[in-house]
Write a protein that holds these residues in place. Sequence first.
Motif, PDB file in Angstrom:
ATOM      1  N   MET A 147       0.822  -1.245  -0.032  1.00 47.16           N
ATOM      2  CA  MET A 147       0.051   0.065  -0.030  1.00 47.16           C
ATOM      3  C   MET A 147       0.896   1.196  -0.103  1.00 47.16           C
ATOM      4  SD  MET A 147      -3.256   0.703   2.468  1.00 47.16           S
ATOM      5  CE  MET A 147      -2.596   2.188   3.409  1.00 47.16           C
ATOM      6  N   LYS A 148       0.424   2.331  -0.752  1.00 47.87           N
ATOM      7  CA  LYS A 148       1.155   3.729  -0.708  1.00 47.87           C
ATOM      8  C   LYS A 148       1.127   4.350   0.767  1.00 47.87           C
ATOM      9  CE  LYS A 148      -0.822   7.650  -2.473  1.00 47.87           C
ATOM     10  NZ  LYS A 148      -1.526   8.403  -3.437  1.00 47.87           N
ATOM     11  N   PRO A 149       2.373   4.782   1.173  1.00 47.15           N
ATOM     12  CA  PRO A 149       2.160   5.531   2.259  1.00 47.15           C
ATOM     13  C   PRO A 149       1.853   6.609   2.067  1.00 47.15           C
ATOM     14  CG  PRO A 149       4.437   5.405   1.211  1.00 47.15           C
ATOM     15  CD  PRO A 149       3.506   4.689   0.510  1.00 47.15           C
ATOM     16  N   LYS A 150       1.219   7.394   3.322  1.00 49.34           N
ATOM     17  CA  LYS A 150       0.813   8.589   3.228  1.00 49.34           C
ATOM     18  C   LYS A 150       1.860   9.715   3.106  1.00 49.34           C
ATOM     19  CE  LYS A 150      -1.874  12.208   5.848  1.00 49.34           C
ATOM     20  NZ  LYS A 150      -1.180  13.149   5.263  1.00 49.34           N
ATOM     21  N   PHE A 151       2.073  10.353   1.872  1.00 52.27           N
ATOM     22  CA  PHE A 151       3.173  11.276   1.508  1.00 52.27           C
ATOM     23  C   PHE A 151       3.325  12.408   2.352  1.00 52.27           C
ATOM     24  CE2 PHE A 151       2.869   8.781  -2.792  1.00 52.27           C
ATOM     25  CZ  PHE A 151       3.848   8.049  -2.293  1.00 52.27           C
ATOM     26  N   GLY A 152       4.334  12.927   2.382  1.00 48.82           N
ATOM     27  CA  GLY A 152       4.520  14.172   2.940  1.00 48.82           C
ATOM     28  C   GLY A 152       4.264  15.367   2.259  1.00 48.82           C
ATOM     29  N   ILE A 153       4.244  16.611   2.843  1.00 48.25           N
ATOM     30  CA  ILE A 153       3.487  17.775   2.261  1.00 48.25           C
ATOM     31  C   ILE A 153       4.390  18.101   0.938  1.00 48.25           C
ATOM     32  CG2 ILE A 153       4.590  19.460   3.753  1.00 48.25           C
ATOM     33  CD1 ILE A 153       2.037  20.955   3.936  1.00 48.25           C
ATOM     34  N   SER A 154       5.608  18.052   1.209  1.00 53.27           N
ATOM     35  CA  SER A 154       6.334  18.510  -0.131  1.00 53.27           C
ATOM     36  C   SER A 154       6.307  17.427  -1.220  1.00 53.27           C
ATOM     37  CB  SER A 154       7.938  18.772   0.155  1.00 53.27           C
ATOM     38  OG  SER A 154       8.086  19.847   1.220  1.00 53.27           O
ATOM     39  N   THR A 155       6.304  16.297  -0.996  1.00 57.08           N
ATOM     40  CA  THR A 155       6.084  15.327  -2.124  1.00 57.08           C
ATOM     41  C   THR A 155       4.852  15.617  -2.812  1.00 57.08           C
ATOM     42  OG1 THR A 155       7.375  13.876  -0.591  1.00 57.08           O
ATOM     43  CG2 THR A 155       6.065  13.044  -2.438  1.00 57.08           C
ATOM     44  N   VAL A 156       3.633  15.752  -1.965  1.00 60.19           N
ATOM     45  CA  VAL A 156       2.385  15.863  -2.668  1.00 60.19           C
ATOM     46  C   VAL A 156       2.340  17.129  -3.201  1.00 60.19           C
ATOM     47  CG1 VAL A 156       1.029  14.331  -1.395  1.00 60.19           C
ATOM     48  CG2 VAL A 156       1.062  16.913  -0.607  1.00 60.19           C
ATOM     49  N   ALA A 157       3.074  18.417  -2.753  1.00 67.42           N
ATOM     50  CA  ALA A 157       3.078  19.760  -3.270  1.00 67.42           C
ATOM     51  C   ALA A 157       3.933  19.919  -4.620  1.00 67.42           C
ATOM     52  CB  ALA A 157       3.525  20.681  -2.355  1.00 67.42           C
ATOM     53  N   ILE A 158       4.897  18.827  -4.623  1.00 63.94           N
ATOM     54  CA  ILE A 158       5.970  18.979  -5.898  1.00 63.94           C
ATOM     55  C   ILE A 158       5.110  17.874  -7.037  1.00 63.94           C
ATOM     56  CG2 ILE A 158       7.864  17.988  -6.810  1.00 63.94           C
ATOM     57  CD1 ILE A 158       9.214  18.907  -4.083  1.00 63.94           C
ATOM     58  N   HIS A 159       4.553  16.759  -6.716  1.00 69.63           N
ATOM     59  CA  HIS A 159       4.158  15.798  -7.625  1.00 69.63           C
ATOM     60  C   HIS A 159       2.698  15.970  -7.864  1.00 69.63           C
ATOM     61  CE1 HIS A 159       7.944  13.936  -8.267  1.00 69.63           C
ATOM     62  NE2 HIS A 159       8.280  14.092  -6.831  1.00 69.63           N
ATOM     63  N   GLY A 160       1.938  16.190  -6.951  1.00 74.72           N
ATOM     64  CA  GLY A 160       0.490  16.312  -7.381  1.00 74.72           C
ATOM     65  C   GLY A 160      -0.241  15.064  -7.702  1.00 74.72           C
ATOM     66  N   GLU A 161      -1.102  15.167  -8.655  1.00 74.85           N
ATOM     67  CA  GLU A 161      -1.965  14.162  -8.700  1.00 74.85           C
ATOM     68  C   GLU A 161      -2.325  14.150 -10.515  1.00 74.85           C
ATOM     69  OE1 GLU A 161      -5.214  12.894  -5.646  1.00 74.85           O
ATOM     70  OE2 GLU A 161      -6.247  13.403  -7.535  1.00 74.85           O
ATOM     71  N   ILE A 162      -2.662  15.181 -11.117  1.00 69.15           N
ATOM     72  CA  ILE A 162      -2.631  15.480 -12.398  1.00 69.15           C
ATOM     73  C   ILE A 162      -1.331  15.565 -13.225  1.00 69.15           C
ATOM     74  CG2 ILE A 162      -3.872  16.906 -14.183  1.00 69.15           C
ATOM     75  CD1 ILE A 162      -6.020  17.339 -12.295  1.00 69.15           C
ATOM     76  N   LYS A 163      -1.064  14.802 -14.338  1.00 69.78           N
ATOM     77  CA  LYS A 163      -0.248  14.854 -15.092  1.00 69.78           C
ATOM     78  C   LYS A 163      -0.552  15.265 -16.560  1.00 69.78           C
ATOM     79  CE  LYS A 163       2.347  12.896 -11.948  1.00 69.78           C
ATOM     80  NZ  LYS A 163       3.380  13.667 -11.144  1.00 69.78           N
ATOM     81  N   ASP A 164       0.721  15.871 -17.296  1.00 69.78           N
ATOM     82  CA  ASP A 164       0.391  16.329 -18.632  1.00 69.78           C
ATOM     83  C   ASP A 164       0.531  15.128 -19.524  1.00 69.78           C
ATOM     84  OD1 ASP A 164       0.404  17.582 -21.173  1.00 69.78           O
ATOM     85  OD2 ASP A 164       2.555  17.433 -21.118  1.00 69.78           O
ATOM     86  N   LYS A 165      -0.577  14.789 -20.069  1.00 76.66           N
ATOM     87  CA  LYS A 165      -0.718  13.450 -20.856  1.00 76.66           C
ATOM     88  C   LYS A 165      -0.393  13.721 -22.234  1.00 76.66           C
ATOM     89  CE  LYS A 165      -4.455  11.328 -18.058  1.00 76.66           C
ATOM     90  NZ  LYS A 165      -5.302  12.246 -17.719  1.00 76.66           N
ATOM     91  N   SER A 166      -0.103  15.305 -23.007  1.00 78.18           N
ATOM     92  CA  SER A 166      -0.027  15.215 -24.282  1.00 78.18           C
ATOM     93  C   SER A 166       1.503  15.099 -24.374  1.00 78.18           C
ATOM     94  CB  SER A 166      -0.307  16.670 -24.730  1.00 78.18           C
ATOM     95  OG  SER A 166      -1.578  17.134 -24.118  1.00 78.18           O
ATOM     96  N   PHE A 167       2.301  15.585 -23.773  1.00 81.41           N
ATOM     97  CA  PHE A 167       3.815  15.472 -24.005  1.00 81.41           C
ATOM     98  C   PHE A 167       4.477  15.136 -22.894  1.00 81.41           C
ATOM     99  CE2 PHE A 167       2.177  18.457 -26.996  1.00 81.41           C
ATOM    100  CZ  PHE A 167       2.355  18.050 -28.286  1.00 81.41           C
ATOM    101  N   HIS A 168       3.913  14.620 -21.853  1.00 82.41           N
ATOM    102  CA  HIS A 168       4.694  14.373 -20.639  1.00 82.41           C
ATOM    103  C   HIS A 168       5.801  15.240 -20.265  1.00 82.41           C
ATOM    104  CE1 HIS A 168       2.747  10.594 -21.252  1.00 82.41           C
ATOM    105  NE2 HIS A 168       3.151  10.688 -22.571  1.00 82.41           N
ATOM    106  N   SER A 169       5.302  16.717 -20.096  1.00 80.25           N
ATOM    107  CA  SER A 169       5.955  17.799 -19.761  1.00 80.25           C
ATOM    108  C   SER A 169       6.094  17.374 -18.237  1.00 80.25           C
ATOM    109  CB  SER A 169       5.562  19.083 -19.972  1.00 80.25           C
ATOM    110  OG  SER A 169       4.258  19.463 -19.554  1.00 80.25           O
ATOM    111  N   VAL A 170       7.372  17.827 -17.747  1.00 83.72           N
ATOM    112  CA  VAL A 170       7.558  17.807 -16.197  1.00 83.72           C
ATOM    113  C   VAL A 170       6.699  18.688 -15.586  1.00 83.72           C
ATOM    114  CG1 VAL A 170       9.306  17.765 -14.546  1.00 83.72           C
ATOM    115  CG2 VAL A 170       9.513  16.548 -16.271  1.00 83.72           C
ATOM    116  N   VAL A 171       6.916  19.924 -15.999  1.00 82.52           N
ATOM    117  CA  VAL A 171       5.957  21.015 -15.571  1.00 82.52           C
ATOM    118  C   VAL A 171       4.631  21.169 -16.116  1.00 82.52           C
ATOM    119  CG1 VAL A 171       5.794  23.538 -14.936  1.00 82.52           C
ATOM    120  CG2 VAL A 171       8.045  22.226 -14.884  1.00 82.52           C
ATOM    121  N   TYR A 172       3.780  21.079 -15.457  1.00 82.16           N
ATOM    122  CA  TYR A 172       2.157  21.202 -16.134  1.00 82.16           C
ATOM    123  C   TYR A 172       1.872  22.501 -16.711  1.00 82.16           C
ATOM    124  CZ  TYR A 172      -2.494  19.668 -16.631  1.00 82.16           C
ATOM    125  OH  TYR A 172      -3.742  19.512 -17.157  1.00 82.16           O
ATOM    126  N   PRO A 173       1.697  22.417 -18.137  1.00 81.90           N
ATOM    127  CA  PRO A 173       1.403  23.540 -18.971  1.00 81.90           C
ATOM    128  C   PRO A 173       0.471  24.447 -18.383  1.00 81.90           C
ATOM    129  CG  PRO A 173       0.812  21.558 -19.994  1.00 81.90           C
ATOM    130  CD  PRO A 173       0.892  21.024 -18.666  1.00 81.90           C
TER     131      PRO A 173
END
Length: 392
Positions: free
Chosen positions: A1-27
């Motif tokens: 099971m996924k651990p409960k991630f820390g505040i910086s981890t969730v603030a950096i990675h979030g949940e929604i990803k760019d599916k068009s070009f997999h840009s690291v930073v969301y457009p």
Amino acid sequence: MKPKFGISTVAIHGEIKDKSFHSVVYPIYQTSTFAVEKSDDYQKFIDEVEDFYIYSRYGNPTIREVEKRLALIENCDDAILFSSGMSAITTTILSLVEPGDEIISLRSIYGVTYRFFRDYIPKFKVNVKFIDLNHLDDLKKLITNKTKLIYFETPVNPTTRIVDIKKIVDEVKEYENILTIIDNTFATPVNQNPADFGVDIILHSATKYLSGHSDLILGCVVSRKEIIDKIRKVKNTLGGVPDPHQAFLLGRSLKTLELRVKRQNENALKVAEFLSNHKFIKKVLYPGLPSHPDYEIAKRQMKGFGGMLSFEIDGGLEHAKKFCDSLKIALNATSLGSVETLVSIPVLTSHIKMDESELIKAEITPSLVRISVGIENIEDLLWDFEQALNSI
Ligand SMILES: *Cc1c(COP(=O)(O)O)cnc(C)c1O
């Protein structure tokens, strides 16, 4: 099971990803409108399909990506971003009350929110009862079968007095129709997670710590899904939506929120200790000092004591002004929560429209100076405060 991630981890990675070009930073989707492939696609909007956009007042992918991260940061289901903190506050309140309802609010809250409750909300035949910080034990006596919302902030501006969050939640737990609302701007989600104590709705002026660079105005509300869905419908009508570019800037800032706030906590404690030992200072108010009237409550509910403090200087308003005008690093400006240190005199800024009896109730004197401690090097800040005090 996924651990409960820390505040910086969730603030950096979030949940929604760019599916068009997999840009690291969301457009940044800098667009007001979205074209459909075929007319029948509009049915998806009616069916409220996630990730389907037609017009940016209703929703925009860049804004949505940041909303999801805000929800994770505050340990809640969902969030809505607004064009300002006041838009978040007013839209939330207007979504949840009807004529005949009552709101109980702490009296010492952000001045513009106070005026919204005092002057504006009664026009909708909603009665607001204010309760003083030192009378919170009487909260139950004010509750009637019309009470819908309990509204408060902690730490309180500018005195940094602390409201016992758990106590308020426990007192209203038995009333099913009452929702608790906290403005968590001063504490930040790094130092205080009201959802963990059972608070229903969390508001922020994202202009302050969440964005943290004094370069934008935004606000947000974070809560359970069914409450957010209700507020989102009202937002679609009232229209206080942010610009996608500003949402992007906030999303960028969230990645360093924890780093910034931890440094602000450290710097603020050192500034508070320095001022406490200075001969021109009458009193220092910082929740992290054992001398603070609410130190024990602060220790229980806060993970860090924050970057805000205030102090009373000998010699009244004149000396307070002299101090602020003599600073060489810290800036004399209203607002808070940013990387640069800001000082302000509440009777000249945030509390200018209050009469004497209101100021006494709020425990604000003319010699009170508020500091929003930034992330500068602490030796330089202490040097600045010392030279400004010496110039009085
Ligand atoms: C600044 C502030 C607000 C209002 O936010 P804006 O972004 O200026 O509209 C509300 N509550 C608190 C505690 C604030 O400091």
